[in-house]
Design an enzyme around this catalytic site. Structure first.
Site, PDB file in Angstrom:
ATOM      1  NE  ARG A 230      -4.241   0.246  12.821  1.00  0.00           N
ATOM      2  CZ  ARG A 230      -3.111  -0.233  13.362  1.00  0.00           C
ATOM      3  NH1 ARG A 230      -2.141   0.587  13.709  1.00  0.00           N
ATOM      4  NH2 ARG A 230      -2.959  -1.533  13.553  1.00  0.00           N
ATOM      5  CG  HIS A 278       2.068   1.710  10.266  1.00  0.00           C
ATOM      6  ND1 HIS A 278       0.738   1.578   9.967  1.00  0.00           N
ATOM      7  CD2 HIS A 278       2.218   1.119  11.478  1.00  0.00           C
ATOM      8  CE1 HIS A 278       0.121   0.937  10.940  1.00  0.00           C
ATOM      9  NE2 HIS A 278       1.007   0.653  11.878  1.00  0.00           N
TER      10      HIS A 278
HETATM   11  P1  NAP Z   1      -5.173  -1.671  24.207  1.00  0.00           P
HETATM   12  O1  NAP Z   1      -4.260  -2.281  25.208  1.00  0.00           O
HETATM   13  O2  NAP Z   1      -6.390  -2.391  23.779  1.00  0.00           O
HETATM   14  O3  NAP Z   1      -5.587  -0.235  24.813  1.00  0.00           O
HETATM   15  C1  NAP Z   1      -6.534   0.575  24.214  1.00  0.00           C
HETATM   16  C2  NAP Z   1      -6.784   1.781  25.099  1.00  0.00           C
HETATM   17  O4  NAP Z   1      -7.675   2.659  24.411  1.00  0.00           O
HETATM   18  C3  NAP Z   1      -7.446   1.419  26.424  1.00  0.00           C
HETATM   19  O5  NAP Z   1      -7.000   2.255  27.458  1.00  0.00           O
HETATM   20  C4  NAP Z   1      -8.924   1.697  26.124  1.00  0.00           C
HETATM   21  O6  NAP Z   1      -9.709   2.019  27.267  1.00  0.00           O
HETATM   22  C5  NAP Z   1      -8.794   2.918  25.239  1.00  0.00           C
HETATM   23  N1  NAP Z   1     -10.011   3.092  24.431  1.00  0.00           N
HETATM   24  C6  NAP Z   1     -10.539   2.259  23.514  1.00  0.00           C
HETATM   25  N2  NAP Z   1     -11.680   2.757  23.013  1.00  0.00           N
HETATM   26  C7  NAP Z   1     -11.878   3.931  23.664  1.00  0.00           C
HETATM   27  C8  NAP Z   1     -12.897   4.911  23.615  1.00  0.00           C
HETATM   28  N3  NAP Z   1     -13.951   4.778  22.795  1.00  0.00           N
HETATM   29  N4  NAP Z   1     -12.791   5.976  24.421  1.00  0.00           N
HETATM   30  C9  NAP Z   1     -11.744   6.118  25.264  1.00  0.00           C
HETATM   31  N5  NAP Z   1     -10.738   5.221  25.358  1.00  0.00           N
HETATM   32  C10 NAP Z   1     -10.814   4.144  24.559  1.00  0.00           C
HETATM   33  O7  NAP Z   1      -4.379  -1.284  22.881  1.00  0.00           O
HETATM   34  P2  NAP Z   1      -2.807  -1.078  22.712  1.00  0.00           P
HETATM   35  O8  NAP Z   1      -2.103  -2.395  22.664  1.00  0.00           O
HETATM   36  O9  NAP Z   1      -2.359  -0.078  23.718  1.00  0.00           O
HETATM   37  O10 NAP Z   1      -2.753  -0.490  21.221  1.00  0.00           O
HETATM   38  C11 NAP Z   1      -3.403   0.712  20.877  1.00  0.00           C
HETATM   39  C12 NAP Z   1      -3.379   0.892  19.355  1.00  0.00           C
HETATM   40  O11 NAP Z   1      -2.067   1.281  18.928  1.00  0.00           O
HETATM   41  C13 NAP Z   1      -3.631  -0.360  18.517  1.00  0.00           C
HETATM   42  O12 NAP Z   1      -5.006  -0.640  18.438  1.00  0.00           O
HETATM   43  C14 NAP Z   1      -3.060   0.038  17.166  1.00  0.00           C
HETATM   44  O13 NAP Z   1      -4.049   0.682  16.395  1.00  0.00           O
HETATM   45  C15 NAP Z   1      -1.984   1.047  17.524  1.00  0.00           C
HETATM   46  N6  NAP Z   1      -0.629   0.539  17.198  1.00  0.00           N
HETATM   47  C16 NAP Z   1       0.132   1.272  16.340  1.00  0.00           C
HETATM   48  C17 NAP Z   1       1.408   0.832  16.036  1.00  0.00           C
HETATM   49  C18 NAP Z   1       2.277   1.627  15.108  1.00  0.00           C
HETATM   50  O14 NAP Z   1       3.368   1.157  14.762  1.00  0.00           O
HETATM   51  N7  NAP Z   1       1.875   2.787  14.673  1.00  0.00           N
HETATM   52  C19 NAP Z   1       1.914  -0.329  16.616  1.00  0.00           C
HETATM   53  C20 NAP Z   1       1.102  -1.038  17.479  1.00  0.00           C
HETATM   54  C21 NAP Z   1      -0.185  -0.594  17.776  1.00  0.00           C
HETATM   55  P3  NAP Z   1      -9.931   0.945  28.454  1.00  0.00           P
HETATM   56  O15 NAP Z   1      -8.604   0.914  29.195  1.00  0.00           O
HETATM   57  O16 NAP Z   1     -11.010   1.511  29.268  1.00  0.00           O
HETATM   58  O17 NAP Z   1     -10.259  -0.371  27.807  1.00  0.00           O
HETATM   59  C1  GLV Z   2       0.779  -2.040  14.128  1.00  0.00           C
HETATM   60  O1  GLV Z   2       0.310  -1.002  13.742  1.00  0.00           O
HETATM   61  C2  GLV Z   2       0.055  -2.952  14.968  1.00  0.00           C
HETATM   62  O2  GLV Z   2      -1.161  -2.769  15.136  1.00  0.00           O
HETATM   63  O3  GLV Z   2       0.674  -3.912  15.490  1.00  0.00           O
END
Ligand code: NAP
Ligand code: GLV
Length: 315
Positions: A230, A278
């Site tokens: 983000r 995005h």
């Molecule tokens: P997730 O499974 O919830 O994983 C989040 C990771 O970030 C976990 O490893 C978590 O640590 C770590 N984290 C969170 N807060 C932290 C902090 N303060 N310090 C250090 N590490 C921290 O999320 P995800 O499904 O992988 O998705 C991640 C993000 O990608 C989404 O929230 C979204 O913003 C973004 N996204 C972007 C797109 C795009 O098209 N650009 C698409 C989808 C998602 P822990 O393992 O210890 O909990």
């Molecule tokens: C896209 O950015 C998502 O959070 O699914």
């Protein structure tokens, strides 16, 4: 009688149309999916679960008896910050296809940087025939901030392609072949060795501004950065300064503080920045609908709500 399941979204155009046709069909055995604007007062009051895609929190609040919302997005920072803590539970989309799509994007843009493509692209209009030293993937360290569903899939895919990979998360993690870090000192260590830094943490109070001027300065000279998480996680002004001064090489940005990126943003024309709209991991309609249908069916049959966002942590 089949329950009415509201669909609340501020998405427009093709994306909205795709959901409005796919959701009712995919959930037809379970309930009647209706866009928020088409709901009667009684239907709004009766709804216990809604499907949401970047919705207006104000519209969600007009469904007073919701127990939970199922997001079609993985990132739910807007809901998590705007819905009251005692409001409906927030279930985000966790789809293995999305993890595969994101890891594909991370690999693609890592290869783009690794093989010096921005540099060769800059040479072409200037008719410069100049070869740069080639590194092998094992001579390149990619650091990933966030080792969740998307970050860990990306780490493993990079590893399988020969890169040196390290990752950072809030709680300590173990991932085959990946050097892992956590905590503030772990972040410094990871930054210092990342030739390419990939942002994949959710946007929360703790990660807003996480990659600030100080963190950018810790990256090795000549490093590059990919932000697929983000916009507000990264200090864009500090990034641009580091690119302009030659300390950093290139940035691939898929997410921004304001989206769509305003036409007058200087980022559009910065020769060391690749702007993407995005698109690194859009939700794939047909796989997401199956997951949503499965989760809502189970809830209606058993009352079980899938794992939801921790409202204190914000993700
Ligand atoms: P997730 O499974 O919830 O994983 C989040 C990771 O970030 C976990 O490893 C978590 O640590 C770590 N984290 C969170 N807060 C932290 C902090 N303060 N310090 C250090 N590490 C921290 O999320 P995800 O499904 O992988 O998705 C991640 C993000 O990608 C989404 O929230 C979204 O913003 C973004 N996204 C972007 C797109 C795009 O098209 N650009 C698409 C989808 C998602 P822990 O393992 O210890 O909990
Ligand atoms: C896209 O950015 C998502 O959070 O699914």
């Amino acid at each position: 009688m089949r329950p009415v399941i509201p669909f609340v979204s501020e998405s427009e155009g093709v994306e909205r149309e795709a959901w409005i046709s796919a959701l009712p069909e995919g959930l037809q055995d379970i309930g009647v999916v209706k866009p928020f604007a088409d709901l009667t007062e009684d239907e709004r009051r009766a709804a216990k679960v809604a499907i949401v895609a970047n919705p207006s929190p104000a519209e969600v609040a007009r469904l007073p008896n919701l127990e939970w919302v199922h997001s079609l997005w993985a990132g739910v920072e807007r809901l998590a910050s705007e819905l009251p803590p005692d409001g409906p539970k927030i279930v985000r989309l966790t789809d293995p296809q999305m993890a595969a799509t994101m890891s594909e994007a991370v690999l693609a843009w890592t290869l783009y940087l690794h093989r010096d493509m921005p540099r060769y692209a800059r040479q072409q209009p200037r008719k410069i025939w100049l070869e740069h030293a080639l590194k092998t993937p094992d001579q390149r360290t990619v650091g990933i901030l966030g080792l969740g569903k998307l970050g860990s899939a990306s780490a493993l895919r990079l590893k399988a392609n020969g890169f040196n990979v390290c990752g950072w998360s809030r709680s300590p993690k173990q991932l085959d072949g990946v050097e892992t870090f956590s905590g503030a000192s772990g972040l410094s260590d990871l930054l210092a060795r990342s030739d390419i830094l990939v942002l994949l943490v959710p946007l929360t109070d703790a990660t807003r501004g996480l990659v600030s001027r100080e963190e950018v300065a810790r990256l090795p000279k000549g490093a590059s950065l990919i932000n697929f998480a983000r916009g507000p996680i990264l200090d864009t002004a500090a990034l641009v300064e580091a690119l302009d001064s030659g300390r950093l090489d290139h940035a691939v940005l898929d997410v921004f503080n304001t989206e769509p990126l305003p036409a007058d943003s200087p980022l559009w024309s910065h020769e060391k920045i690749t702007v993407l709209p995005h698109i690194s991991a859009p939700t794939i309609t047909h796989t997401a609908v199956k997951i949503v249908a499965h989760n809502i069916r189970r809830y209606l049959e058993t009352g079980e709500i899938p794992e939801s966002v921790d409202r204190i942590r914000g993700y």
